[in-house]
Design a protein around this motif. Structure first.
Motif, PDB file in Angstrom:
ATOM      1  N   ARG A 163      40.299  34.025  41.474  1.00  0.00           N
ATOM      2  CA  ARG A 163      40.282  35.472  40.940  1.00  0.00           C
ATOM      3  C   ARG A 163      39.067  35.962  40.340  1.00  0.00           C
ATOM      4  O   ARG A 163      38.877  37.313  40.843  1.00  0.00           O
ATOM      5  N   TRP A 223      40.529  42.950  48.294  1.00  0.00           N
ATOM      6  CA  TRP A 223      41.361  42.219  47.193  1.00  0.00           C
ATOM      7  C   TRP A 223      42.238  41.362  47.777  1.00  0.00           C
ATOM      8  O   TRP A 223      42.269  39.931  47.709  1.00  0.00           O
ATOM      9  N   ARG A 267      42.909  44.954  35.855  1.00  0.00           N
ATOM     10  CA  ARG A 267      42.716  43.556  36.102  1.00  0.00           C
ATOM     11  C   ARG A 267      42.348  42.758  34.962  1.00  0.00           C
ATOM     12  O   ARG A 267      43.048  41.619  34.922  1.00  0.00           O
ATOM     13  N   ILE A 309      37.484  39.527  42.047  1.00  0.00           N
ATOM     14  CA  ILE A 309      37.380  40.550  41.488  1.00  0.00           C
ATOM     15  C   ILE A 309      35.959  41.282  41.579  1.00  0.00           C
ATOM     16  O   ILE A 309      35.728  42.413  42.083  1.00  0.00           O
ATOM     17  N   ASP A 327      45.932  41.812  33.500  1.00  0.00           N
ATOM     18  CA  ASP A 327      46.796  41.038  34.474  1.00  0.00           C
ATOM     19  C   ASP A 327      46.267  39.581  34.831  1.00  0.00           C
ATOM     20  O   ASP A 327      46.995  38.634  35.302  1.00  0.00           O
ATOM     21  N   VAL A 328      44.961  39.203  34.455  1.00  0.00           N
ATOM     22  CA  VAL A 328      44.562  37.978  34.616  1.00  0.00           C
ATOM     23  C   VAL A 328      45.304  36.947  33.544  1.00  0.00           C
ATOM     24  O   VAL A 328      45.414  37.025  32.459  1.00  0.00           O
ATOM     25  N   ALA A 367      36.792  43.875  34.035  1.00  0.00           N
ATOM     26  CA  ALA A 367      37.731  43.102  34.505  1.00  0.00           C
ATOM     27  C   ALA A 367      37.833  41.658  34.214  1.00  0.00           C
ATOM     28  O   ALA A 367      38.793  40.740  34.798  1.00  0.00           O
TER      29      ALA A 367
END
Length: 350
Positions: free
Chosen positions: A265, A255, A320, A269, A323-324, A129
């Protein structure tokens, strides 16, 4: 210690090691160890678990551990998730007993909530991630060490007589079987660390074999004691649904809760993947000590949750990573740069 998944759909990352676990359960059902054979397998499983934690200690870099200690807020958050939020949710599930869950399955579910977090899967999924990998490694390690004391103490308080094997002697046995070998590995890392690094793939079979031996021993004791007559297929189905709800709740709490606490972020994670996991490797030997012949039922919820967390978190980790948001320099926000050889897809075993 990561292993690639079978060539199945990406949304269904079934680890072949889980199939080996299921095969071991079937073997214990058909050919349970009893009498003198049970004594031999029990002694062998104790030695195998001690070796397993020795290898954990020898692999873990002391320098990386000391570097990770500075991130104390993240580690406290993971510890709170593992030993506070999880037990509270387990206690809330008490209302499902006995209409939805049998007392034996509920005790196993509550024990699941008391087990420490994982090390390997926390690292692997955080890596996929693009999260804070060193923090995940340290958080999982600290949780495992804390669990040597916290899990049996919480079991004594929350499970009471259900954890019939708990006593000062059982706590000492857990410390001798888990903590002492781990510390010995740390002390000897200077001399054996390079050897373990060169042969890490072969030594991975030692890890997996140790867990299989503990599973066989626990389920053999359950078969000999006749505890499996207390479980029905419908009960197993309901247990899976309850555990799915438990995992979903913890993934959401770690989360969004870490966001409210102000973590970036990359740290969120690491918190999510370290704070929502439960360790099969640590839970099995503890259950054997605490529950005796009832250990097979006590670890059944943990075994089911283990596979569920692998499947769900493998999918979530890939999401993840996509999406980062990207920074101008090309790195994902809050991410830790990874070396080129880091595997893109893997499924950990613990």
């Amino acid at each position: 210690m990561s292993r690639r998944t079978l060539p199945l759909p990406s949304w269904l990352p079934i680890d072949p090691y889980i199939m080996a676990l299921l095969g071991t359960v079937v073997l214990a059902a058909l050919l349970p160890a009893s009498g003198a054979a049970a004594d031999v397998t029990g002694g062998a499983s104790t030695g195998a678990v001690a070796l397993l934690f020795f290898l954990y200690g020898a692999r873990l870099s002391t320098r990386e551990t000391l570097d990770g200690v500075r991130h104390w807020r993240l580690h406290l958050t993971v510890l709170a998730s593992t030993f506070l939020l999880f037990p509270l949710l387990g206690l809330a599930a008490k209302g499902l007993e006995p209409l939805v869950l049998t007392p034996q399955l509920y005790n196993g579910l509550l024990f699941l909530c008391l087990v420490p977090s994982t090390i390997q899967s926390s690292i692997a999924f955080t890596s996929i991630a693009r999260g804070n990998v060193p923090a995940a490694m340290c958080a999982g390690s600290f949780s495992s060490l804390a669990g040597i004391f916290m899990t049996p103490l919480l079991a004594a308080v929350l499970l009471g007589g259900s954890a019939g094997g708990f006593s000062g002697g059982s706590l000492l046995k857990i410390v001798l079987q888990l903590l002492v070998p781990f510390l010995a590995g740390q002390l000897l890392r200077r001399w054996v660390g390079a050897f373990l690094t060169r042969h890490k793939e072969a030594l991975g079979y030692v890890d997996r074999g140790s867990i299989l031996l503990v599973v066989y021993t626990a389920f053999s004791e359950g078969m000999v004691a006749g505890v499996w007559h207390q479980v029905t297929p419908a009960g197993l189905g309901v247990l899976l649904l309850v555990e799915a709800g438990l995992l979903a709740a913890m993934l959401a709490l770690t989360w969004y809760g870490s966001k409210r606490l102000g973590f970036g972020r990359g740290d969120r994670i690491a918190i999510q993947f370290a704070g929502s996991k439960k360790s099969l490797a640590a839970g099995l030997p503890m259950a054997s000590v605490l529950f005796g012949a009832q250990a097979s039922l006590a670890v059944l919820p943990l075994m089911l949750f283990h596979q569920m967390q692998l499947m769900v978190c493998a999918v979530l980790a890939k999401r993840r990573a996509r999406d980062v948001p990207e920074r101008a320099g090309g790195l994902r926000e809050g991410a830790v740069p990874l070396p080129p050889h880091t595997p893109a897809r893997s499924t950990p075993i613990h």
